[in-house]
Design a protein around this motif. Structure first.
Motif, mmCIF file in Angstrom:
data_model
loop_
_atom_site.group_PDB
_atom_site.id
_atom_site.type_symbol
_atom_site.label_atom_id
_atom_site.label_comp_id
_atom_site.label_asym_id
_atom_site.label_seq_id
_atom_site.Cartn_x
_atom_site.Cartn_y
_atom_site.Cartn_z
ATOM 1 N N ASN A 178 0.693 -0.983 0.092
ATOM 2 C CA ASN A 178 -0.050 0.007 -0.040
ATOM 3 C C ASN A 178 1.193 1.384 -0.566
ATOM 4 O O ASN A 178 2.265 1.371 0.222
ATOM 5 C CB ASN A 178 -1.517 0.197 0.967
ATOM 6 N N ILE A 179 0.167 2.167 -0.295
ATOM 7 C CA ILE A 179 0.918 4.145 -1.028
ATOM 8 C C ILE A 179 1.523 4.296 0.835
ATOM 9 O O ILE A 179 2.909 5.134 1.321
ATOM 10 C CB ILE A 179 0.302 4.805 -0.824
ATOM 11 N N GLY A 180 0.951 4.023 1.507
ATOM 12 C CA GLY A 180 1.893 4.130 3.024
ATOM 13 C C GLY A 180 2.625 3.374 3.725
ATOM 14 O O GLY A 180 3.687 3.251 4.645
ATOM 15 N N SER A 181 3.241 2.008 3.166
ATOM 16 C CA SER A 181 3.633 0.824 3.446
ATOM 17 C C SER A 181 5.673 1.066 3.801
ATOM 18 O O SER A 181 5.725 1.943 2.931
ATOM 19 C CB SER A 181 3.593 -0.237 2.464
ATOM 20 N N HIS A 182 5.968 -0.017 4.688
ATOM 21 C CA HIS A 182 7.239 -0.037 5.041
ATOM 22 C C HIS A 182 8.365 -0.092 3.782
ATOM 23 O O HIS A 182 9.442 0.367 3.994
ATOM 24 C CB HIS A 182 7.525 -0.983 6.218
ATOM 25 N N ILE A 187 19.787 27.554 9.928
ATOM 26 C CA ILE A 187 20.356 27.914 8.816
ATOM 27 C C ILE A 187 19.797 29.429 9.759
ATOM 28 O O ILE A 187 18.677 30.178 9.206
ATOM 29 C CB ILE A 187 20.508 28.296 7.941
ATOM 30 N N ASP A 188 20.499 31.254 9.630
ATOM 31 C CA ASP A 188 19.701 32.158 10.431
ATOM 32 C C ASP A 188 18.750 32.167 11.347
ATOM 33 O O ASP A 188 16.901 32.535 11.147
ATOM 34 C CB ASP A 188 19.020 33.049 8.983
ATOM 35 N N GLY A 189 18.939 31.281 12.289
ATOM 36 C CA GLY A 189 17.391 30.933 13.230
ATOM 37 C C GLY A 189 16.382 29.974 12.774
ATOM 38 O O GLY A 189 15.548 29.747 13.734
ATOM 39 N N VAL A 190 16.620 29.548 11.919
ATOM 40 C CA VAL A 190 15.573 28.590 10.880
ATOM 41 C C VAL A 190 16.290 27.200 10.081
ATOM 42 O O VAL A 190 17.063 27.746 10.626
ATOM 43 C CB VAL A 190 14.828 29.114 9.717
ATOM 44 N N LEU A 191 15.055 26.069 11.351
ATOM 45 C CA LEU A 191 15.966 24.848 11.318
ATOM 46 C C LEU A 191 15.414 24.577 9.609
ATOM 47 O O LEU A 191 14.226 24.586 9.153
ATOM 48 C CB LEU A 191 15.029 23.763 12.339
ATOM 49 N N LYS A 192 16.034 23.570 8.937
ATOM 50 C CA LYS A 192 15.995 23.714 7.435
ATOM 51 C C LYS A 192 17.031 22.268 7.498
ATOM 52 O O LYS A 192 17.287 21.803 8.568
ATOM 53 C CB LYS A 192 17.070 23.969 7.227
ATOM 54 N N THR A 193 16.301 21.198 6.493
ATOM 55 C CA THR A 193 16.879 20.033 6.794
ATOM 56 C C THR A 193 18.010 19.786 5.355
ATOM 57 O O THR A 193 17.707 20.202 4.699
ATOM 58 C CB THR A 193 15.602 18.558 6.923
ATOM 59 N N ILE A 194 18.734 18.686 5.379
ATOM 60 C CA ILE A 194 19.574 18.115 4.522
ATOM 61 C C ILE A 194 19.710 16.967 4.508
ATOM 62 O O ILE A 194 18.936 15.930 4.798
ATOM 63 C CB ILE A 194 21.493 18.425 4.543
ATOM 64 N N ASP A 195 20.236 15.942 3.361
ATOM 65 C CA ASP A 195 20.409 14.815 3.031
ATOM 66 C C ASP A 195 19.066 14.035 3.037
ATOM 67 O O ASP A 195 18.393 13.839 3.254
ATOM 68 C CB ASP A 195 20.743 14.220 4.288
ATOM 69 N N PHE A 196 18.545 13.495 1.198
ATOM 70 C CA PHE A 196 17.191 12.983 0.945
ATOM 71 C C PHE A 196 17.349 11.709 0.508
ATOM 72 O O PHE A 196 16.432 11.790 -0.423
ATOM 73 C CB PHE A 196 17.082 14.556 0.272
ATOM 74 N N GLU A 197 18.175 11.335 0.398
ATOM 75 C CA GLU A 197 18.543 10.040 0.295
ATOM 76 C C GLU A 197 17.177 8.739 0.229
ATOM 77 O O GLU A 197 17.326 8.375 -0.689
ATOM 78 C CB GLU A 197 19.858 9.167 0.506
ATOM 79 N N PHE A 198 16.568 9.265 1.711
ATOM 80 C CA PHE A 198 15.796 8.167 1.608
ATOM 81 C C PHE A 198 14.573 8.936 1.878
ATOM 82 O O PHE A 198 13.246 8.338 2.310
ATOM 83 C CB PHE A 198 16.244 7.568 2.939
ATOM 84 N N THR A 199 14.498 9.859 1.569
ATOM 85 C CA THR A 199 13.104 11.056 1.047
ATOM 86 C C THR A 199 12.006 10.187 0.607
ATOM 87 O O THR A 199 11.742 10.219 -0.546
ATOM 88 C CB THR A 199 13.236 11.909 1.369
ATOM 89 N N GLY A 200 10.800 9.855 0.793
ATOM 90 C CA GLY A 200 9.706 9.852 0.390
ATOM 91 C C GLY A 200 8.521 10.126 0.655
ATOM 92 O O GLY A 200 8.497 10.614 1.325
ATOM 93 N N VAL A 201 7.680 8.864 0.527
ATOM 94 C CA VAL A 201 6.117 9.071 0.573
ATOM 95 C C VAL A 201 5.746 7.239 1.437
ATOM 96 O O VAL A 201 5.554 6.488 1.194
ATOM 97 C CB VAL A 201 5.317 9.547 -0.182
ATOM 98 N N ALA A 202 5.551 7.954 2.798
ATOM 99 C CA ALA A 202 4.995 6.296 3.386
ATOM 100 C C ALA A 202 4.067 6.826 4.195
ATOM 101 O O ALA A 202 3.691 7.989 5.051
ATOM 102 C CB ALA A 202 6.300 6.055 4.253
ATOM 103 N N SER A 203 3.406 6.032 5.259
ATOM 104 C CA SER A 203 3.000 6.432 6.515
ATOM 105 C C SER A 203 4.126 7.114 7.839
ATOM 106 O O SER A 203 4.781 7.250 8.446
ATOM 107 C CB SER A 203 2.631 5.023 7.206
ATOM 108 N N ALA A 204 3.380 8.475 8.280
ATOM 109 C CA ALA A 204 3.460 8.999 9.002
ATOM 110 C C ALA A 204 4.191 8.562 10.080
ATOM 111 O O ALA A 204 5.584 8.291 10.865
ATOM 112 C CB ALA A 204 2.980 10.170 9.465
#
Length: 166
Positions: A90-94, A149-166
């Motif tokens: 399913n679209i939220g699967s591990h 960065i300038d007081g704001v949190l940001k993310t890096i490293d998107f090798e595993f970024t995708g769509v799944a269950s929260a």
């Protein structure tokens, strides 16, 4: 490759909604990001004990989860073309986290039967209403992949970024 296209698409999307530094240039296996900040921690296992920073991290994660999921549809389809057994998941699967691995050489080595069983298994299925939501997931969300960065949190490293269950 599918993985490199997904990584670049995720980096562009996160930068567009101000959750990542902008990529200045990139090639097949390299990229330059607009940096100018510091990571929250030197390693992925560093514990954050400051409650206000934990609240900031939680807010950042909520913003990531609010990014639409349609950006991943083409990547998911491409993975399913290469490994048709993934259509059982399913679209939220591990399964999608493992399928997103940049050097995904484990899934193709499984037998068709093993991959079918694994893709249709629900032993990692979310148990709460909050977790069952299908969202954009960073996939490697930890203090060493979060910059201030300038007081704001940001993310890096998107090798595993995708769509799944929260």
């Amino acid at each position: 490759s599918v993985a490199l296209l997904r990584i670049e698409k995720a980096a562009e999307l996160f930068a567009k909604v101000a959750l990542a530094p902008r990529r200045l240039a990139y090639g097949c296996r390299w990229f330059l990001e607009q940096w100018g900040g510091v990571t929250l921690a030197p390693t992925s296992t560093t514990r954050i004990g400051n409650v206000s920073i934990i609240k900031e991290i939680a807010s950042l994660l909520a913003q990531i989860h609010s990014i639409g999921t349609e950006w991943y549809d083409d990547q998911r389809e491409e993975l399913c073309i290469r490994l048709p057994e993934l259509r059982r998941a399913n679209i939220g699967s591990h399964v999608w986290w493992f399928a997103n691995a940049p050097c995904n050489n484990k899934l193709p080595r499984l037998t068709n039967d093993a991959l079918k069983r694994w893709a249709s298994a629900d032993f990692f299925a979310p148990r709460s209403q909050a977790a069952v939501r299908v969202v954009t997931c960073h996939g490697d969300f930890h203090p060493a992949n979060i910059l201030r960065i300038d007081g704001v949190l940001k993310t890096i490293d998107f090798e595993f970024t995708g769509v799944a269950s929260a």
